[in-house]
Design a protein around this motif. Structure first.
Motif, PDB file in Angstrom:
ATOM      1  N   PHE A  39       0.807  -1.211   0.000  1.00  0.00           N
ATOM      2  CA  PHE A  39       0.000   0.000   0.000  1.00  0.00           C
ATOM      3  C   PHE A  39       0.849   1.273   0.000  1.00  0.00           C
ATOM      4  N   LYS A  40       2.164   1.110   0.023  1.00  0.00           N
ATOM      5  CA  LYS A  40       3.075   2.262  -0.073  1.00  0.00           C
ATOM      6  C   LYS A  40       4.154   1.955  -1.109  1.00  0.00           C
ATOM      7  N   PRO A  41       3.754   1.714  -2.366  1.00  0.00           N
ATOM      8  CA  PRO A  41       4.747   1.295  -3.368  1.00  0.00           C
ATOM      9  C   PRO A  41       5.785   2.358  -3.689  1.00  0.00           C
ATOM     10  N   ASN A  42       5.478   3.616  -3.386  1.00  0.00           N
ATOM     11  CA  ASN A  42       6.456   4.681  -3.650  1.00  0.00           C
ATOM     12  C   ASN A  42       7.633   4.618  -2.673  1.00  0.00           C
ATOM     13  N   VAL A 411      -8.545  -0.039   8.998  1.00  0.00           N
ATOM     14  CA  VAL A 411      -8.296   0.652   7.730  1.00  0.00           C
ATOM     15  C   VAL A 411      -7.224   1.727   7.869  1.00  0.00           C
ATOM     16  N   GLU A 412      -6.855   2.075   9.082  1.00  0.00           N
ATOM     17  CA  GLU A 412      -5.894   3.157   9.297  1.00  0.00           C
ATOM     18  C   GLU A 412      -4.454   2.673   9.341  1.00  0.00           C
ATOM     19  N   ASN A 413      -4.257   1.375   9.274  1.00  0.00           N
ATOM     20  CA  ASN A 413      -2.910   0.817   9.241  1.00  0.00           C
ATOM     21  C   ASN A 413      -2.336   1.046   7.846  1.00  0.00           C
ATOM     22  N   LEU A 414      -1.364   1.941   7.722  1.00  0.00           N
ATOM     23  CA  LEU A 414      -0.851   2.328   6.411  1.00  0.00           C
ATOM     24  C   LEU A 414      -0.041   1.215   5.745  1.00  0.00           C
ATOM     25  N   LYS A 415       0.515   0.321   6.520  1.00  0.00           N
ATOM     26  CA  LYS A 415       1.346  -0.744   5.969  1.00  0.00           C
ATOM     27  C   LYS A 415       0.547  -2.016   5.704  1.00  0.00           C
TER      28      LYS A 415
END
Length: 437
Positions: A39-42, A411-415
Motif C-alpha cells: 500500500f506504499k509502493p512509492n 483501515v488506518e494501518n498504512l502498511k
C-alpha cells in the motif's frame, strides 16, 4: 457431562452465529492481503533494469527473478507463444516510451507468483506517479456482444500486424494462462487520441484462464477493464485508481469474488470515477442482441471510499457513486459492503424501473454504510420506488451509518490495513441521510 454439553452447544451457537454474520464484504479467517500486497509502493526500491523487453516476443520465453526487466515501448507476445514469469520477478514499465505488455490472442502468460513472492509490474521512475507507463493487456477468443467474431483494441498500440491486437471469438472456455499474486503499479498512461490505458485489460479472456490475487494500485486509468469474455476473478484489489476500479463492457460475463476497491476522493482524475462501471455497450447500435449482454455476478465485495471528512468531500463534489449500471446490462451483488459514497448506486437514465429490469439488477444481503442515499436512477432525485424494492426484507440488505474505524477491522494501518468487516461493532440503521441536511 450435562454442563460440558451445554458449554459445547453454547460454543457452537456463538461460533455459528459469528461465522454466519461475518459473511459480508471480503472474507477470510486471516487477512488475505498479507503479505503480498503493498500500500506504499512509492517507498519500495525495486532496482535498475538488467534486461530489456521490446517489440515482438515470438518464441517461448521465461523471465527470471534474478533479473529486472524493462518494457521498452509496446511489447507483444505473439505467434502462440508462452511468456512465463518466475515468482518475485520485477518488470519495469519505461516512462519515456510508455512501455506496455500485450499477450495476443492465442498466446499465453504464466505469471504465477506466490503470497510471499509476488510478481511486480511497476514504473521505472525514481519518483513514481500514476500514468508513468502503459499497462498489461491479455487478449483471448472468448465471445463479445459485438457484431462479428473479432474486435480490436483501440488504445493506439502499434503492433507489427493487426491480428496482434484482435480479440474475441466463439470459445467461452478460452485459456490465456495464469495471473496469480501479481501487482501492477502506476500504470494507465494518457494518450491524446485514445484516452487512458488501464492497469489490467482482459479482452475476450475465457473461463479457463486463472486470475487470482491481483493488486492494481495508483492507476491513472481504470484498474481493471473487462471487455467481453467469460472470466472468474478472485481476490482482486484496486487501490486509489484515478478513474474506475472495475469496468465491464461489450457483453462481459464476469464472476467477481472476494474482492476489494479502495477509493480516495483526493486522487481521482477529472473524469467521473466509481468502483464499478457496468456497461453493455458504448453505442447500442453496435451491440448484437442475439448474443449475451454484460452480466456481472459479484459476491463478497468491499467497496470503500476513504475520506478524512466525508460530509465535506461530498459537499464539494469529490465523491461519486460506488456503482453505475448501464442500459441492457445485468448485475447481481450479494454479501457485500458499500461504504462512504454519494450515493451507493446509480442506474442509467435509460433503464426503466419495471419488474423486468429489476429482475436483472439484484442487491441482496449487502451492507450499505455511510452513503448519502442508496440506489437512484440517474438525474432522478426521488428514489422511493427503488428504496421500497431493495429495502424489502426478502433481500436482507442492511443500512447503517458508522465510521470506518468501527466498521472495518483496521483501515488506518498504512502498511497492513485490514478491510474485513468488524461485525461485533455494527449497529444497523435505516437512516440514510445526514441529520443536518
Amino acid at each position: 457431562m450435562k454442563k460440558i454439553t451445554q458449554i459445547a452447544l453454547l460454543f457452537l451457537v456463538v461460533y455459528g452465529n459469528t461465522f454466519a454474520q461475518q459473511e459480508k464484504g471480503i472474507i477470510g479467517y486471516n487477512n488475505w492481503l498479507n503479505p503480498w500486497t503493498e500500500f506504499k509502493p512509492n517507498k519500495v526500491e525495486y532496482g535498475k533494469p538488467t534486461k530489456i523487453l521490446s517489440g515482438n516476443i515470438t518464441k517461448d520465453t521465461k523471465l527470471l527473478k534474478r533479473d529486472i526487466y524493462l518494457l521498452l515501448g509496446d511489447v507483444f507476445v505473439t505467434d502462440s507463444t508462452t511468456l512465463s514469469i518466475e515468482p518475485g520477478t520485477v518488470i519495469l514499465g519505461d516512462f519515456k516510451t510508455k512501455g506496455s505488455l500485450t499477450i495476443s490472442n492465442g498466446s499465453k502468460i504464466i505469471a504465477d507468483g506466490s503470497h510471499t513472492d509476488p510478481i511486480i509490474f511497476t514504473s521505472n521512475r525514481s519518483v513514481k506517479k500514476p500514468g508513468d507507463w502503459g499497462g498489461v493487456f491479455i487478449l483471448g477468443d472468448a465471445p463479445t456482444n459485438k457484431y462479428g467474431n473479432e474486435s480490436s483494441l483501440n488504445y493506439g498500440l502499434v503492433p507489427s500486424a493487426a491480428k496482434t491486437i484482435s480479440y474475441g471469438g466463439n470459445n467461452p472456455a478460452s485459456y490465456s494462462g495464469v495471473l496469480r499474486y501479481v501487482r501492477i503499479e502506476y500504470a494507465g498512461k494518457r494518450t491524446r487520441d485514445y484516452g487512458y490505458f488501464n492497469g489490467l485489460t482482459l479482452a475476450g479472456v475465457g473461463q479457463q484462464t486463472i486470475i487470482e490475487n491481483i493488486m492494481v494500485s495508483y492507476c491513472e486509468g481504470n484498474s481493471f477493464n473487462i471487455l467481453g469474455g467469460d472470466v472468474i476473478l478472485d481476490k482482486m484489489v484496486s487501490y486509489k485508481s484515478s478513474i474506475n476500479d472495475y469496468e465491464f463492457n461489450y457483453g462481459a460475463q464476469c464472476q467477481l469474488n472476494n474482492s476489494l476497491a479502495i477509493r480516495s476522493p483526493y486522487v481521482s482524475g477529472a473524469e467521473t470515477s466509481r468502483c464499478m462501471y457496468v456497461l453493455a455497450h458504448d453505442l447500442k447500435e453496435e451491440a448484437d442482441f442475439s448474443k449475451r449482454q454484460t452480466f456481472v455476478d459479484a459476491e463478497n465485495l468491499t467497496l470503500i471510499n476513504l475520506s478524512s471528512d466525508l460530509k465535506n468531500d461530498i459537499k464539494v463534489g469529490l465523491v461519486n457513486e460506488a456503482i453505475f449500471i448501464g442500459e441492457d446490462a445485468s448485475f447481481s451483488i450479494d454479501k457485500s459492503v458499500i461504504s462512504g459514497f454519494n450515493p451507493a448506486v446509480i442506474f442509467d437514465s435509460k433503464i426503466k424501473i419495471n419488474s423486468e429490469n429489476l429482475e436483472k439488477i439484484k442487491f441482496t444481503r449487502t451492507y450499505f454504510n455511510n452513503c448519502k442515499g442508496n440506489i437512484f436512477v440517474e438525474n432522478v432525485a426521488n428514489n422511493e420506488d427503488l428504496e421500497n424494492w431493495y429495502g424489502n426484507r426478502a433481500f436482507n440488505n442492511v443500512y447503517s451509518k458508522g465510521p470506518d474505524s468501527e466498521t472495518f477491522i483496521d483501515v488506518e494501518n498504512l502498511k497492513r490495513p485490514d478491510f474485513r468487516l468488524r461485525i461485533n461493532r455494527i449497529i444497523a440503521s435505516n437512516d440514510i441521510e445526514d441529520d443536518d441536511d
